[in-house]
Design an enzyme around this catalytic site. Structure first.
Site, PDB file in Angstrom:
ATOM      1  N   SER A   1       0.890  -1.516   0.078  1.00  0.00           N
ATOM      2  CA  SER A   1      -0.013   0.072   0.004  1.00  0.00           C
ATOM      3  C   SER A   1       1.116   1.341   0.051  1.00  0.00           C
ATOM      4  O   SER A   1       1.716   1.366  -0.922  1.00  0.00           O
ATOM      5  CB  SER A   1      -0.923  -0.031   1.272  1.00  0.00           C
TER       6      SER A   1
ATOM      7  N   ASP B   1     -10.135  -5.522  -3.356  1.00  0.00           N
ATOM      8  CA  ASP B   1      -9.540  -4.752  -2.510  1.00  0.00           C
ATOM      9  C   ASP B   1     -10.348  -3.356  -2.777  1.00  0.00           C
ATOM     10  O   ASP B   1     -10.562  -2.851  -3.758  1.00  0.00           O
ATOM     11  CB  ASP B   1      -8.198  -4.195  -2.950  1.00  0.00           C
TER      12      ASP B   1
ATOM     13  N   HIS C   1      -7.087  -6.442   0.700  1.00  0.00           N
ATOM     14  CA  HIS C   1      -6.008  -5.120   1.146  1.00  0.00           C
ATOM     15  C   HIS C   1      -5.254  -5.737   2.352  1.00  0.00           C
ATOM     16  O   HIS C   1      -4.483  -5.171   2.834  1.00  0.00           O
ATOM     17  CB  HIS C   1      -6.650  -3.721   1.123  1.00  0.00           C
TER      18      HIS C   1
END
Length: 248
Positions: free
Chosen positions: A119, A195, A226
């Protein structure tokens, strides 16, 4: 600053490469060490894993009431704007200060490195890896922010840390960097189709267009999200990818 370092079981004659892991928003060095599931693979391949925190910490360190800015949300840049400029030099911290500490702590360090992130940390891994392409054998990322200068998370952070002059943002943006480069380390990216951040924050189109004809593998995984469940599922693949390059 606090960090974690995983050292594999090894004999004194073993040459140990180092893989860096950069975590995402709100994380500390504990998230990956406790939930990443990497230890089996790092032990098997005899690689050390360096896990920095995601920002400076402390009562006297600037912070924000927003979860995506301040402590736990450094974006791995060297901030130039107040109140962040004094402490938020994460790029220099990782590439210079912590680098020397890690090299000193890894017994039999081989001199070879790769970098992974998730991320915000995926943005960090790609950005740091591309800015130091002669240093890192390979780069990989889970659900990375590929074009931060074009998405809400990155625009907010870069305005705060780097100022409103957008021309200064490009040196911290993986899409801008890879567009300018002829030679890059091999890159592996894993992105889950379930996600919830994908559509707004993590779109790959601009990055993949800029990376055309370069060694980038972008894998979409149906139904994965995620979370660290996704990371722990595919971390073995990522470590094997890095080991292949580290052994060359």
């Amino acid at each position: 600053m606090i960090f974690s370092l995983y050292l594999p079981p090894a004999e004194i004659e073993d040459a140990i490469p180092l893989i860096w892991w950069l975590s995402g928003l709100t994380c500390t060095d504990d998230n990956f060490s406790q939930k990443g599931g990497f230890q089996e693979y790092a032990a098997k391949h005899k690689v050390a894993i360096a896990i920095p925190d995601t920002s400076p910490r402390g009562d006297n360190i600037p912070d924000s009431n927003d979860w995506d800015l301040g402590q736990g949300a450094s974006f791995y840049v060297d901030a130039t704007q107040e109140p962040w400029a004094e402490n938020y030099h994460m790029y220099t911290y990782i590439t210079q200060e912590l680098t020397q500490i890690m090299h000193d702590l890894v017994p039999g360090y081989s001199g070879k490195e790769s970098i992974i992130g998730h991320s915000m940390g995926g943005h960090g891994a790609l950005m740091i890896g591309l800015k130091n392409s002669n240093r890192f054998s390979s780069i990989s990322a889970f659900a990375p922010i590929l074009n931060p200068i074009q998405v809400p998370w990155g625009i907010k952070a870069f305005n705060a840390y780097l100022g409103s002059e957008e021309s200064t943002w490009h040196e911290w943006d993986a899409t801008s960097l890879i567009k300018q480069m002829d030679q890059i380390p091999p890159i592996l990216i894993t992105q889950g189709t379930a996600d919830t951040f994908y559509d707004v924050q993590l779109q790959e189109d601009a990055f993949m267009k800029a990376a055309q004809n370069k060694p980038v593998q972008y894998d979409k995984k149906d139904g994965y999200d995620h979370s660290y469940f996704t990371i722990s599922t595919f971390i073995g693949q990522h470590i094997a990818f890095h080991v292949e390059q580290l052994n060359k």
